[in-house]
Motif scaffolding. Sequence first.
Motif, PDB file in Angstrom:
ATOM      1  N   ALA A  54     -12.836   2.855   1.233  1.00  0.00           N
ATOM      2  CA  ALA A  54     -12.374   4.232   1.026  1.00  0.00           C
ATOM      3  C   ALA A  54     -13.505   5.231   1.228  1.00  0.00           C
ATOM      4  O   ALA A  54     -13.323   6.267   1.873  1.00  0.00           O
ATOM      5  N   LEU A 104      -9.902  -2.383   8.358  1.00  0.00           N
ATOM      6  CA  LEU A 104      -8.701  -2.301   7.540  1.00  0.00           C
ATOM      7  C   LEU A 104      -9.070  -1.948   6.104  1.00  0.00           C
ATOM      8  O   LEU A 104     -10.083  -2.403   5.581  1.00  0.00           O
ATOM      9  N   LEU A 105      -8.254  -1.146   5.486  1.00  0.00           N
ATOM     10  CA  LEU A 105      -8.477  -0.721   4.110  1.00  0.00           C
ATOM     11  C   LEU A 105      -7.597  -1.560   3.197  1.00  0.00           C
ATOM     12  O   LEU A 105      -6.388  -1.357   3.132  1.00  0.00           O
ATOM     13  N   PRO A 106      -8.179  -2.544   2.486  1.00  0.00           N
ATOM     14  CA  PRO A 106      -7.370  -3.431   1.647  1.00  0.00           C
ATOM     15  C   PRO A 106      -6.675  -2.672   0.511  1.00  0.00           C
ATOM     16  O   PRO A 106      -7.266  -1.773  -0.088  1.00  0.00           O
ATOM     17  N   PRO A 107      -5.420  -3.027   0.219  1.00  0.00           N
ATOM     18  CA  PRO A 107      -4.679  -2.352  -0.847  1.00  0.00           C
ATOM     19  C   PRO A 107      -5.385  -2.399  -2.199  1.00  0.00           C
ATOM     20  O   PRO A 107      -5.271  -1.479  -2.995  1.00  0.00           O
ATOM     21  N   ALA A 108      -6.137  -3.460  -2.467  1.00  0.00           N
ATOM     22  CA  ALA A 108      -6.826  -3.589  -3.759  1.00  0.00           C
ATOM     23  C   ALA A 108      -7.841  -2.471  -3.980  1.00  0.00           C
ATOM     24  O   ALA A 108      -8.166  -2.131  -5.109  1.00  0.00           O
ATOM     25  N   GLN A 109      -8.361  -1.884  -2.911  1.00  0.00           N
ATOM     26  CA  GLN A 109      -9.328  -0.786  -3.029  1.00  0.00           C
ATOM     27  C   GLN A 109      -8.642   0.535  -3.325  1.00  0.00           C
ATOM     28  O   GLN A 109      -9.298   1.508  -3.657  1.00  0.00           O
ATOM     29  N   GLY A 110      -7.366   0.578  -3.161  1.00  0.00           N
ATOM     30  CA  GLY A 110      -6.662   1.845  -3.272  1.00  0.00           C
ATOM     31  C   GLY A 110      -6.706   2.555  -1.933  1.00  0.00           C
ATOM     32  O   GLY A 110      -7.464   2.187  -1.044  1.00  0.00           O
ATOM     33  N   ARG A 111      -5.891   3.521  -1.775  1.00  0.00           N
ATOM     34  CA  ARG A 111      -5.841   4.266  -0.518  1.00  0.00           C
ATOM     35  C   ARG A 111      -6.977   5.279  -0.482  1.00  0.00           C
ATOM     36  O   ARG A 111      -7.291   5.910  -1.491  1.00  0.00           O
TER      37      ARG A 111
END
Length: 157
Positions: A57, A78-85
């Motif tokens: 992020a 890719l931005l993993p969902p666990a990091q939050g948007r």
Amino acid sequence: MAAGARVVAVDVAPGALELARELGAEHAVDGAGDVPAAVAELTGGGAHASLDALGAAVTCANSVRSLRPRGRHVQVGLLPPAQGRPEVPMDRVVALELAVLGSHGMAAHAYPELLGLIAAGRLDPGRLVTRRLALDDAGAALATVGAAPGIAVVTSF
């Protein structure tokens, strides 16, 4: 570099920044600092294009904030969902008429041009290879991706 770009590399790892310099980056910026301010100072107002290949992020937001008016941000990591948007600064995107693009990588129709750069000696991807491994060591290397700069390649089976 190969396409005539003046590159400002950003990373938190000193080894990665040194490798970027060796490969032709004009400037190297410590990603732990105020990245947008550093890029603006080094480029006289911001980058024309930015690329986030990490997918965190903070790197996404810093990449967008480092652009000059009508700049272009490309999100490859890719931005993993666990990091939050990520909080993409849409006010800046609109006010500066920025382009925000997503990419999975190079399209197959562009391969001939890329291979032409390699054949002409203008691009040497082999310089990115910093470690050669046996197949038996690939699992351990995969578990430590990002710990060392460069790319590890399996060369022994």
